[in-house]
Write a protein that holds these residues in place. Sequence first.
Motif, PDB file in Angstrom:
ATOM      1  N   GLU A   1     -63.528  -1.346  54.918  1.00  0.00           N
ATOM      2  CA  GLU A   1     -62.642  -1.697  56.040  1.00  0.00           C
ATOM      3  C   GLU A   1     -61.460  -0.727  56.090  1.00  0.00           C
ATOM      4  OE1 GLU A   1     -61.710  -2.884  59.269  1.00  0.00           O
ATOM      5  OE2 GLU A   1     -63.191  -4.305  58.425  1.00  0.00           O
TER       6      GLU A   1
ATOM      7  N   LEU B   1     -58.224  -9.741  54.260  1.00  0.00           N
ATOM      8  CA  LEU B   1     -59.171  -9.734  53.156  1.00  0.00           C
ATOM      9  C   LEU B   1     -58.459  -9.790  51.806  1.00  0.00           C
ATOM     10  CD1 LEU B   1     -61.747  -7.088  54.485  1.00  0.00           C
ATOM     11  CD2 LEU B   1     -62.198  -9.521  54.073  1.00  0.00           C
TER      12      LEU B   1
ATOM     13  N   ASP C   1     -67.348 -10.612  47.787  1.00  0.00           N
ATOM     14  CA  ASP C   1     -67.607 -10.214  49.168  1.00  0.00           C
ATOM     15  C   ASP C   1     -66.353  -9.607  49.794  1.00  0.00           C
ATOM     16  OD1 ASP C   1     -69.412 -10.204  51.532  1.00  0.00           O
ATOM     17  OD2 ASP C   1     -67.883 -11.565  52.354  1.00  0.00           O
ATOM     18  N   ASP C   2     -65.179 -10.194  49.516  1.00  0.00           N
ATOM     19  CA  ASP C   2     -63.924  -9.621  50.019  1.00  0.00           C
ATOM     20  C   ASP C   2     -63.719  -8.216  49.467  1.00  0.00           C
ATOM     21  OD1 ASP C   2     -63.338 -11.898  51.448  1.00  0.00           O
ATOM     22  OD2 ASP C   2     -62.009 -12.762  49.936  1.00  0.00           O
TER      23      ASP C   2
ATOM     24  N   GLN D   1     -66.040  -5.794  51.228  1.00  0.00           N
ATOM     25  CA  GLN D   1     -65.600  -5.470  52.582  1.00  0.00           C
ATOM     26  C   GLN D   1     -64.383  -4.550  52.581  1.00  0.00           C
ATOM     27  OE1 GLN D   1     -65.619  -8.629  55.629  1.00  0.00           O
ATOM     28  NE2 GLN D   1     -66.394 -10.020  54.007  1.00  0.00           N
TER      29      GLN D   1
END
Length: 236
Positions: free
Chosen positions: A89, A98, A81-82, A85
Amino acid sequence: MKLDPAAQQRLLQLADLERRIAAGGDAPQQTEEDKELAKLTERRNRAQRSAASAKLAVTDMEAEILRIQEDERRLRARERDDKRQLTAETDKEKRRDLEHDRYAAKSRIADLMGELMECHNEVHALRGNYDRQVQDLQELEKKVAEAEAAAGAAPAPEDPSARVDELREGLDAEVLAAYDSRRAENNVGVARFNGRSCSGCYMVLPAADRSRIAAAPADELPECPNCGTYLVRGVA
Protein backbone atom coordinates in the motif's frame (compact mmCIF):
# COMPACT_ATOMS: atom_id res chain seq x y z
CA MET A 1 -61.63 -59.29 86.06
CA LYS A 2 -59.74 -62.32 87.44
CA LEU A 3 -56.20 -62.80 86.13
CA ASP A 4 -53.03 -64.17 87.72
CA PRO A 5 -50.19 -61.66 88.36
CA ALA A 6 -47.92 -62.97 85.55
CA ALA A 7 -50.72 -62.65 83.01
CA GLN A 8 -51.54 -59.20 84.36
CA GLN A 9 -48.03 -58.06 83.58
CA ARG A 10 -48.29 -59.59 80.12
CA LEU A 11 -51.57 -57.78 79.53
CA LEU A 12 -50.03 -54.52 80.71
CA GLN A 13 -47.14 -54.96 78.27
CA LEU A 14 -49.66 -55.53 75.49
CA ALA A 15 -51.66 -52.42 76.40
CA ASP A 16 -48.54 -50.24 76.63
CA LEU A 17 -47.23 -51.51 73.29
CA GLU A 18 -50.53 -51.05 71.46
CA ARG A 19 -50.82 -47.49 72.77
CA ARG A 20 -47.32 -46.68 71.51
CA ILE A 21 -48.12 -48.17 68.12
CA ALA A 22 -51.39 -46.24 67.92
CA ALA A 23 -49.49 -43.04 68.74
CA GLY A 24 -46.92 -43.78 66.02
CA GLY A 25 -44.10 -44.09 68.52
CA ASP A 26 -43.23 -47.74 68.09
CA ALA A 27 -42.63 -48.12 64.38
CA PRO A 28 -39.92 -50.62 63.34
CA GLN A 29 -36.54 -49.10 64.16
CA GLN A 30 -33.57 -48.94 61.85
CA THR A 31 -30.62 -51.11 62.70
CA GLU A 32 -27.29 -49.42 63.41
CA GLU A 33 -26.10 -50.83 60.08
CA ASP A 34 -29.04 -49.20 58.28
CA LYS A 35 -28.33 -45.88 59.99
CA GLU A 36 -24.68 -46.04 58.97
CA LEU A 37 -25.68 -46.89 55.41
CA ALA A 38 -28.09 -43.95 55.26
CA LYS A 39 -25.40 -41.60 56.57
CA LEU A 40 -22.80 -42.81 54.09
CA THR A 41 -25.29 -42.73 51.22
CA GLU A 42 -26.08 -39.09 51.95
CA ARG A 43 -22.35 -38.28 52.08
CA ARG A 44 -21.88 -40.15 48.79
CA ASN A 45 -24.72 -38.20 47.18
CA ARG A 46 -23.20 -34.90 48.31
CA ALA A 47 -19.83 -36.01 46.96
CA GLN A 48 -21.42 -36.86 43.61
CA ARG A 49 -22.93 -33.38 43.39
CA SER A 50 -19.61 -31.78 44.36
CA ALA A 51 -17.70 -33.82 41.77
CA ALA A 52 -20.25 -32.91 39.09
CA SER A 53 -19.89 -29.21 39.95
CA ALA A 54 -16.09 -29.49 39.91
CA LYS A 55 -16.20 -31.21 36.51
CA LEU A 56 -18.50 -28.51 35.13
CA ALA A 57 -16.09 -25.82 36.35
CA VAL A 58 -13.21 -27.55 34.52
CA THR A 59 -15.30 -27.91 31.35
CA ASP A 60 -16.30 -24.23 31.41
CA MET A 61 -12.70 -23.10 31.91
CA GLU A 62 -11.45 -25.37 29.11
CA ALA A 63 -14.11 -23.87 26.84
CA GLU A 64 -12.92 -20.37 27.80
CA ILE A 65 -9.33 -21.34 26.94
CA LEU A 66 -10.44 -22.58 23.53
CA ARG A 67 -12.34 -19.35 22.94
CA ILE A 68 -9.29 -17.25 23.80
CA GLN A 69 -7.06 -19.37 21.57
CA GLU A 70 -9.50 -19.02 18.68
CA ASP A 71 -9.65 -15.24 19.17
CA GLU A 72 -5.84 -15.17 19.23
CA ARG A 73 -5.63 -17.09 15.95
CA ARG A 74 -8.04 -14.73 14.25
CA LEU A 75 -6.17 -11.65 15.52
CA ARG A 76 -2.79 -13.01 14.46
CA ALA A 77 -4.18 -13.72 11.00
CA ARG A 78 -5.54 -10.18 10.89
CA GLU A 79 -2.20 -8.73 12.02
CA ARG A 80 -0.35 -10.71 9.32
CA ASP A 81 -2.84 -9.57 6.70
CA ASP A 82 -2.38 -5.92 7.75
CA LYS A 83 1.39 -6.36 7.54
CA ARG A 84 1.10 -7.91 4.07
CA GLN A 85 -1.11 -5.08 2.82
CA LEU A 86 1.27 -2.47 4.21
CA THR A 87 4.11 -3.77 2.03
CA ALA A 88 2.09 -3.01 -1.08
CA GLU A 89 0.00 0.00 0.00
CA THR A 90 1.23 3.48 -0.96
CA ASP A 91 -1.77 5.57 0.01
CA LYS A 92 -0.98 7.38 3.27
CA GLU A 93 -4.56 7.35 4.53
CA LYS A 94 -4.96 3.61 3.97
CA ARG A 95 -1.53 2.93 5.42
CA ARG A 96 -2.52 4.87 8.56
CA ASP A 97 -5.68 2.79 8.90
CA LEU A 98 -3.75 -0.43 8.41
CA GLU A 99 -1.12 0.58 10.96
CA HIS A 100 -3.87 1.47 13.46
CA ASP A 101 -5.65 -1.84 12.90
CA ARG A 102 -2.38 -3.76 13.19
CA TYR A 103 -1.57 -2.03 16.47
CA ALA A 104 -5.06 -2.74 17.85
CA ALA A 105 -4.71 -6.41 16.89
CA LYS A 106 -1.27 -6.73 18.51
CA SER A 107 -2.53 -4.97 21.66
CA ARG A 108 -5.51 -7.29 21.90
CA ILE A 109 -3.26 -10.31 21.35
CA ALA A 110 -1.12 -9.20 24.30
CA ASP A 111 -4.22 -8.91 26.46
CA LEU A 112 -5.39 -12.37 25.37
CA MET A 113 -2.01 -13.86 26.25
CA GLY A 114 -2.39 -12.52 29.78
CA GLU A 115 -5.93 -13.90 30.02
CA LEU A 116 -4.78 -17.24 28.63
CA MET A 117 -2.04 -17.54 31.24
CA GLU A 118 -4.54 -16.83 34.02
CA CYS A 119 -6.97 -19.39 32.61
CA HIS A 120 -4.28 -22.06 32.38
CA ASN A 121 -3.35 -21.46 36.01
CA GLU A 122 -7.00 -21.60 37.05
CA VAL A 123 -7.83 -24.72 35.05
CA HIS A 124 -4.85 -26.44 36.62
CA ALA A 125 -6.26 -25.70 40.09
CA LEU A 126 -9.76 -26.74 39.00
CA ARG A 127 -8.49 -30.04 37.64
CA GLY A 128 -6.66 -30.70 40.91
CA ASN A 129 -9.87 -30.01 42.84
CA TYR A 130 -11.85 -32.29 40.52
CA ASP A 131 -9.30 -35.10 40.98
CA ARG A 132 -9.62 -34.78 44.76
CA GLN A 133 -13.42 -34.81 44.51
CA VAL A 134 -13.30 -37.97 42.39
CA GLN A 135 -10.93 -39.64 44.84
CA ASP A 136 -13.22 -38.77 47.77
CA LEU A 137 -16.21 -40.09 45.82
CA GLN A 138 -14.46 -43.36 45.02
CA GLU A 139 -13.61 -43.87 48.70
CA LEU A 140 -17.22 -43.18 49.67
CA GLU A 141 -18.51 -45.54 46.98
CA LYS A 142 -16.37 -48.27 48.54
CA LYS A 143 -17.66 -47.46 52.04
CA VAL A 144 -21.27 -47.46 50.81
CA ALA A 145 -20.76 -50.88 49.21
CA GLU A 146 -19.33 -52.21 52.48
CA ALA A 147 -22.20 -50.64 54.46
CA GLU A 148 -24.75 -52.19 52.10
CA ALA A 149 -23.21 -55.60 52.68
CA ALA A 150 -23.23 -55.06 56.46
CA ALA A 151 -26.86 -53.87 56.41
CA GLY A 152 -27.88 -56.86 54.34
CA ALA A 153 -26.25 -59.25 56.78
CA ALA A 154 -27.63 -57.58 59.93
CA PRO A 155 -30.67 -59.14 61.62
CA ALA A 156 -33.88 -57.24 60.99
CA PRO A 157 -35.18 -55.14 63.91
CA GLU A 158 -38.09 -56.58 65.84
CA ASP A 159 -41.46 -55.79 64.33
CA PRO A 160 -43.71 -54.41 67.10
CA SER A 161 -46.75 -55.97 65.46
CA ALA A 162 -45.09 -59.38 65.81
CA ARG A 163 -44.56 -58.70 69.52
CA VAL A 164 -48.24 -57.75 69.82
CA ASP A 165 -49.22 -61.09 68.28
CA GLU A 166 -46.87 -62.91 70.64
CA LEU A 167 -48.33 -61.20 73.72
CA ARG A 168 -51.90 -61.84 72.59
CA GLU A 169 -51.19 -65.53 71.99
CA GLY A 170 -50.25 -65.88 75.65
CA LEU A 171 -53.56 -64.52 76.95
CA ASP A 172 -57.00 -66.11 77.26
CA ALA A 173 -59.64 -65.14 74.72
CA GLU A 174 -62.00 -63.90 77.46
CA VAL A 175 -59.28 -61.66 78.91
CA LEU A 176 -58.50 -60.23 75.47
CA ALA A 177 -62.17 -59.65 74.76
CA ALA A 178 -62.61 -57.71 78.03
CA TYR A 179 -59.44 -55.74 77.40
CA ASP A 180 -60.35 -54.92 73.78
CA SER A 181 -63.85 -53.86 74.82
CA ARG A 182 -62.51 -51.53 77.51
CA ARG A 183 -59.81 -50.18 75.18
CA ALA A 184 -62.46 -49.37 72.57
CA GLU A 185 -64.29 -47.32 75.21
CA ASN A 186 -61.40 -45.28 76.62
CA ASN A 187 -58.40 -45.90 74.28
CA VAL A 188 -56.44 -47.38 77.21
CA GLY A 189 -57.96 -50.66 78.38
CA VAL A 190 -55.28 -51.56 80.93
CA ALA A 191 -52.81 -49.30 82.75
CA ARG A 192 -50.45 -49.28 85.71
CA PHE A 193 -51.55 -48.21 89.19
CA ASN A 194 -48.61 -46.63 91.02
CA GLY A 195 -50.27 -46.53 94.43
CA ARG A 196 -51.66 -43.04 94.01
CA SER A 197 -52.88 -42.50 90.45
CA CYS A 198 -54.14 -44.29 87.38
CA SER A 199 -51.64 -44.26 84.48
CA GLY A 200 -54.56 -44.30 82.06
CA CYS A 201 -56.19 -41.00 83.01
CA TYR A 202 -53.37 -39.72 85.29
CA MET A 203 -55.85 -38.78 88.00
CA VAL A 204 -54.76 -38.99 91.64
CA LEU A 205 -57.42 -41.14 93.25
CA PRO A 206 -59.11 -40.43 96.58
CA ALA A 207 -57.69 -42.27 99.58
CA ALA A 208 -60.70 -44.58 99.84
CA ASP A 209 -60.35 -45.70 96.22
CA ARG A 210 -56.61 -46.18 96.62
CA SER A 211 -57.21 -48.39 99.66
CA ARG A 212 -59.86 -50.41 97.84
CA ILE A 213 -57.57 -51.02 94.84
CA ALA A 214 -54.59 -51.93 97.03
CA ALA A 215 -56.71 -54.37 99.06
CA ALA A 216 -58.09 -56.22 96.03
CA PRO A 217 -56.94 -59.85 95.68
CA ALA A 218 -53.68 -60.34 93.76
CA ASP A 219 -55.47 -62.24 90.97
CA GLU A 220 -58.03 -59.47 90.43
CA LEU A 221 -57.81 -56.47 88.11
CA PRO A 222 -59.59 -53.58 89.83
CA GLU A 223 -60.95 -50.70 87.77
CA CYS A 224 -60.14 -47.01 87.91
CA PRO A 225 -63.22 -45.24 89.33
CA ASN A 226 -62.54 -42.27 87.06
CA CYS A 227 -61.93 -43.78 83.57
CA GLY A 228 -62.83 -47.46 84.02
CA THR A 229 -59.37 -48.71 83.02
CA TYR A 230 -58.28 -52.06 84.43
CA LEU A 231 -55.42 -51.42 86.84
CA VAL A 232 -52.32 -53.58 87.26
CA ARG A 233 -50.50 -53.23 90.55
CA GLY A 234 -47.00 -54.11 91.65
CA VAL A 235 -45.29 -53.19 88.36
CA ALA A 236 -42.47 -50.66 88.52
